[in-house]
Design a protein around this motif. Structure first.
Motif, PDB file in Angstrom:
ATOM      1  N   UNK A 166       1.354  -1.451   0.080  1.00  0.00           N
ATOM      2  CA  UNK A 166      -0.032  -0.387   0.028  1.00  0.00           C
ATOM      3  C   UNK A 166       1.079   0.932  -0.084  1.00  0.00           C
ATOM      4  N   UNK A 167       0.544   2.128  -0.549  1.00  0.00           N
ATOM      5  CA  UNK A 167       1.233   3.655  -0.773  1.00  0.00           C
ATOM      6  C   UNK A 167       0.157   4.359  -0.867  1.00  0.00           C
ATOM      7  N   UNK A 168       0.915   5.044   0.831  1.00  0.00           N
ATOM      8  CA  UNK A 168       0.499   6.344   1.188  1.00  0.00           C
ATOM      9  C   UNK A 168       0.588   7.503   1.144  1.00  0.00           C
ATOM     10  N   UNK A 169       0.753   8.248   1.281  1.00  0.00           N
ATOM     11  CA  UNK A 169       0.926  10.046   0.975  1.00  0.00           C
ATOM     12  C   UNK A 169       0.263  10.990   2.136  1.00  0.00           C
ATOM     13  N   UNK A 170       1.256  11.646   1.563  1.00  0.00           N
ATOM     14  CA  UNK A 170       0.886  13.075   2.816  1.00  0.00           C
ATOM     15  C   UNK A 170       0.850  14.667   1.691  1.00  0.00           C
ATOM     16  N   UNK A 171       0.239  15.466   1.406  1.00  0.00           N
ATOM     17  CA  UNK A 171      -0.006  16.710   0.746  1.00  0.00           C
ATOM     18  C   UNK A 171      -0.016  18.117   1.536  1.00  0.00           C
ATOM     19  N   UNK A 172       0.790  19.008   1.999  1.00  0.00           N
ATOM     20  CA  UNK A 172       0.167  20.098   2.692  1.00  0.00           C
ATOM     21  C   UNK A 172       0.643  21.431   1.752  1.00  0.00           C
ATOM     22  N   UNK A 173      -0.735  21.472   1.091  1.00  0.00           N
ATOM     23  CA  UNK A 173      -0.399  22.825   0.361  1.00  0.00           C
ATOM     24  C   UNK A 173      -0.213  24.161   0.871  1.00  0.00           C
ATOM     25  N   UNK A 174       0.027  24.862   0.192  1.00  0.00           N
ATOM     26  CA  UNK A 174       0.734  26.265   0.527  1.00  0.00           C
ATOM     27  C   UNK A 174      -0.862  26.520   0.791  1.00  0.00           C
ATOM     28  N   UNK A 175      -0.913  28.160   1.220  1.00  0.00           N
ATOM     29  CA  UNK A 175      -1.702  28.842   1.225  1.00  0.00           C
ATOM     30  C   UNK A 175      -2.207  29.483  -0.549  1.00  0.00           C
ATOM     31  N   UNK A 176      -3.668  29.743  -0.041  1.00  0.00           N
ATOM     32  CA  UNK A 176      -4.482  30.018  -1.726  1.00  0.00           C
ATOM     33  C   UNK A 176      -5.135  29.635  -1.186  1.00  0.00           C
ATOM     34  N   UNK A 177      -5.995  31.594  -2.216  1.00  0.00           N
ATOM     35  CA  UNK A 177      -6.904  32.120  -1.842  1.00  0.00           C
ATOM     36  C   UNK A 177      -8.227  30.750  -3.447  1.00  0.00           C
ATOM     37  N   UNK A 178      -9.362  30.739  -2.892  1.00  0.00           N
ATOM     38  CA  UNK A 178      -9.903  29.700  -3.214  1.00  0.00           C
ATOM     39  C   UNK A 178     -10.652  30.608  -4.165  1.00  0.00           C
ATOM     40  N   UNK A 179     -10.994  29.917  -5.115  1.00  0.00           N
ATOM     41  CA  UNK A 179     -11.638  30.312  -6.113  1.00  0.00           C
ATOM     42  C   UNK A 179     -13.261  30.545  -5.918  1.00  0.00           C
ATOM     43  N   UNK A 180     -13.726  31.596  -6.248  1.00  0.00           N
ATOM     44  CA  UNK A 180     -15.226  31.565  -5.649  1.00  0.00           C
ATOM     45  C   UNK A 180     -16.053  31.934  -6.953  1.00  0.00           C
TER      46      UNK A 180
END
Length: 173
Positions: free
Chosen positions: A159-173
């Motif tokens: 099983x491959x596991x991963x953790x992604x942490x984003x940079x801060x971003x402004x969500x599209x509206x």
């Protein structure tokens, strides 16, 4: 005599061409080494530092820049992954939810998806007009299956596991 000049010019051109190719290759290698150095934001560093306690038997990769496609758009961030051996096809959520909540994140069902042998789930933190997400996933490799047959999983499984942490971003509206 004229023939000798042509040979000399040809040899000079070859040496110059090889030198330029070597310089370009050397510069590309230096740039890729520099690009692999990633500066982690404090939240990413906190999450990545606790990964060994979440899955002690996992050998986590070095952090890598990544772009994840989500309902919020394509998001830049950093990912770490590992491969583990599991006793069943489905892997339980391996994070410590209380720790993630202490960092200001809450579960976000919009970041969840499940399929045969795979699962993705996530957390979101909003601060003013900025958003940051954490995506966790597991993907179990199926056993060798004949073509045009349903996937089969005979565990123990990889099983491959991963953790992604984003940079801060402004969500599209």
């Amino acid at each position: 005599m004229h023939k000798q000049y042509i040979i000399i010019i040809f040899l000079v051109a070859v040496v110059v061409g090889i030198s330029m190719l070597w310089a370009q290759t050397h510069r590309s290698a230096s740039q890729s080494e520099t690009a692999s150095v990633i500066t982690l934001n404090p939240t990413t560093e906190k999450i990545f530092n606790v990964l060994p306690s979440w899955l002690p038997r996992a050998n986590w990769s070095n952090p890598k820049a990544s772009i994840q496609s989500t309902m919020y758009g394509d998001i830049n961030g950093v990912v770490r992954s590992a491969t583990i051996i599991t006793k069943s096809v489905s892997t339980t959520h391996f994070e410590q939810q209380a720790y993630i909540q202490q960092l200001g994140f809450s579960a976000d069902d919009n970041l969840s998806a499940d399929g045969p042998g795979s699962s993705t789930w996530g957390y979101k933190k909003e601060s003013g007009d900025q958003t940051q997400i954490i995506l966790l996933s597991s993907q179990t490799m199926p056993s060798k299956t004949p073509p045009n047959r349903p996937l089969q999983f005979n565990c123990p499984c990889t099983t491959k596991v991963s953790v992604f942490v984003s940079e801060s971003f402004t969500p599209k509206k």
